[in-house]
Design a protein around this motif. Sequence first.
Motif, short mmCIF file in Angstrom:
data_model
loop_
_atom_site.label_atom_id
_atom_site.label_comp_id
_atom_site.label_asym_id
_atom_site.label_seq_id
_atom_site.Cartn_x
_atom_site.Cartn_y
_atom_site.Cartn_z
N TYR A 93 4.85 -1.82 -6.14
CA TYR A 93 5.61 -2.91 -5.51
C TYR A 93 6.04 -3.93 -6.56
N GLY A 94 5.09 -4.43 -7.34
CA GLY A 94 5.41 -5.43 -8.36
C GLY A 94 6.36 -4.90 -9.42
N ARG A 95 6.16 -3.65 -9.82
CA ARG A 95 7.04 -3.06 -10.86
C ARG A 95 8.47 -2.93 -10.36
N THR A 96 8.63 -2.49 -9.10
CA THR A 96 9.99 -2.31 -8.58
C THR A 96 10.67 -3.66 -8.32
N LYS A 97 9.89 -4.66 -7.93
CA LYS A 97 10.47 -6.00 -7.73
C LYS A 97 10.88 -6.60 -9.08
N LEU A 98 10.06 -6.40 -10.11
CA LEU A 98 10.42 -6.89 -11.44
C LEU A 98 11.66 -6.16 -11.96
N ALA A 99 11.74 -4.85 -11.73
CA ALA A 99 12.92 -4.09 -12.13
C ALA A 99 14.16 -4.61 -11.41
N GLY A 100 14.01 -5.02 -10.15
CA GLY A 100 15.11 -5.62 -9.40
C GLY A 100 15.57 -6.92 -10.03
N GLU A 106 0.82 -1.21 0.00
CA GLU A 106 0.00 0.00 0.00
C GLU A 106 0.86 1.27 0.00
N ARG A 107 1.84 1.30 0.91
CA ARG A 107 2.67 2.49 1.06
C ARG A 107 3.54 2.73 -0.18
N ALA A 108 3.86 1.65 -0.87
CA ALA A 108 4.69 1.78 -2.08
C ALA A 108 4.03 2.66 -3.12
N GLU A 109 2.69 2.66 -3.16
CA GLU A 109 1.97 3.48 -4.13
C GLU A 109 2.23 4.97 -3.91
N GLU A 110 2.49 5.34 -2.66
CA GLU A 110 2.74 6.75 -2.32
C GLU A 110 4.22 7.07 -2.17
N ASP A 111 5.03 6.03 -2.06
CA ASP A 111 6.47 6.22 -1.83
C ASP A 111 7.26 5.37 -2.82
N ALA A 112 7.00 5.61 -4.10
CA ALA A 112 7.63 4.82 -5.16
C ALA A 112 9.15 4.95 -5.15
N ALA A 113 9.65 6.13 -4.75
CA ALA A 113 11.10 6.36 -4.76
C ALA A 113 11.82 5.42 -3.80
N THR A 114 11.28 5.27 -2.59
CA THR A 114 11.90 4.37 -1.61
C THR A 114 11.77 2.92 -2.04
N ALA A 115 10.60 2.56 -2.55
CA ALA A 115 10.39 1.19 -3.04
C ALA A 115 11.40 0.87 -4.14
N GLU A 116 11.63 1.83 -5.02
CA GLU A 116 12.57 1.63 -6.12
C GLU A 116 14.00 1.48 -5.60
N GLN A 117 14.35 2.28 -4.61
CA GLN A 117 15.69 2.19 -4.01
C GLN A 117 15.94 0.80 -3.42
N ALA A 160 -3.38 -0.05 -3.78
CA ALA A 160 -2.66 -0.99 -4.64
C ALA A 160 -3.57 -2.12 -5.10
N ALA A 161 -3.54 -2.40 -6.39
CA ALA A 161 -4.28 -3.55 -6.92
C ALA A 161 -3.50 -4.82 -6.61
N ARG A 162 -4.23 -5.86 -6.20
CA ARG A 162 -3.61 -7.14 -5.89
C ARG A 162 -3.93 -8.17 -6.98
N PRO A 163 -2.99 -9.07 -7.27
CA PRO A 163 -3.31 -10.14 -8.24
C PRO A 163 -4.44 -11.02 -7.70
N ALA A 164 -5.46 -11.27 -8.51
CA ALA A 164 -6.58 -12.11 -8.06
C ALA A 164 -6.17 -13.57 -7.97
N TYR A 165 -5.22 -13.96 -8.81
CA TYR A 165 -4.75 -15.36 -8.83
C TYR A 165 -3.23 -15.35 -8.89
N SER A 166 -2.60 -15.87 -7.86
CA SER A 166 -1.13 -15.85 -7.86
C SER A 166 -0.54 -17.18 -7.38
#
Length: 288
Positions: A126-133, A66-77, A250-256
């Motif tokens: 969250y998912g985008r920054t983890k994929l970028a990682g 949830e917080r990642a949506e508002e703090d993308a810079a820290t999540a990316e770091q 944050a949207a969550r995957p319905a099936y993971s």
Amino acid sequence: MLNILITGANGQLGSEMRRLGAVSPHHYVFTDVAELDITDADAVLETMRRERIDVAVNCAAYTNVERAEEDAATAEQLNCRAAENLARAAAATGATLFHISTDYVFDGQAHLPYTEEDATSPLGVYGRTKLAGEQAVAASGCKYLIFRTAWLYSQFGNNFLKTMLRLTAEREELKVVFDQVGTPTYAGDLALALFSIIEGDRYAGNEGIYHFSDEGVASWYDFAVEIASAAGHDGCRILPCRTAEFPTKAARPAYSVLDKSKVKSMFAIEIPHWRESMLYCLQKLEND
């Protein structure tokens, strides 16, 4: 003797690795932000050189979806830059990097368990920054094993299991979503898999992406019902509800649900059913 670096050692997975490392003949170096800032590339390289690290296990991440949506810079770091720093240091020193990723790299639109080859399409920061990682690790030139996991819980830190234990003890009624489906995964099971691969020296030549979660499938509602039942919290009525009833940033995957065929065949790992591991974790919480 191997020198093994664990980052994020105070988190759920890191804490389980700490427990296992205590009985290893190898030398484990446990770090969290106080000991090593993994967003500092120079500090990471200096530590890996000084400690002569053979294997680094990156358990650190920005996991507040949830917080990642508002703090993308820290999540990316934390989720991308830090992973890149560890990967580049591993490439420079010849170490192997074990990097932990997530089911959130997928959009949850599938109806069959996701394999490592399936197309990624994260829904949020969250998912985008983890994929970028993941991509930064793969591009670094280091030897790496990426493990995507899902729905982690343990006796450490904050997680769904501990929240449900508290709420079902306090309340007479509770609504839990039934339209998000995945696999509850005990962090101790993932830690044991990583530990056995490292200790058995089975990582060389087996680089790549792997999926790991416990066996079986459940909705969050199913998981909550099982937790309450096992804990004897019969006074709380748990009701299934839709995700739409609880709007989130944050949207969550319905099936993971993750397909574990690759990790099981490659490393001859036996993975327990999520319900079995849940009961084990509840027992640990009671005894600790």
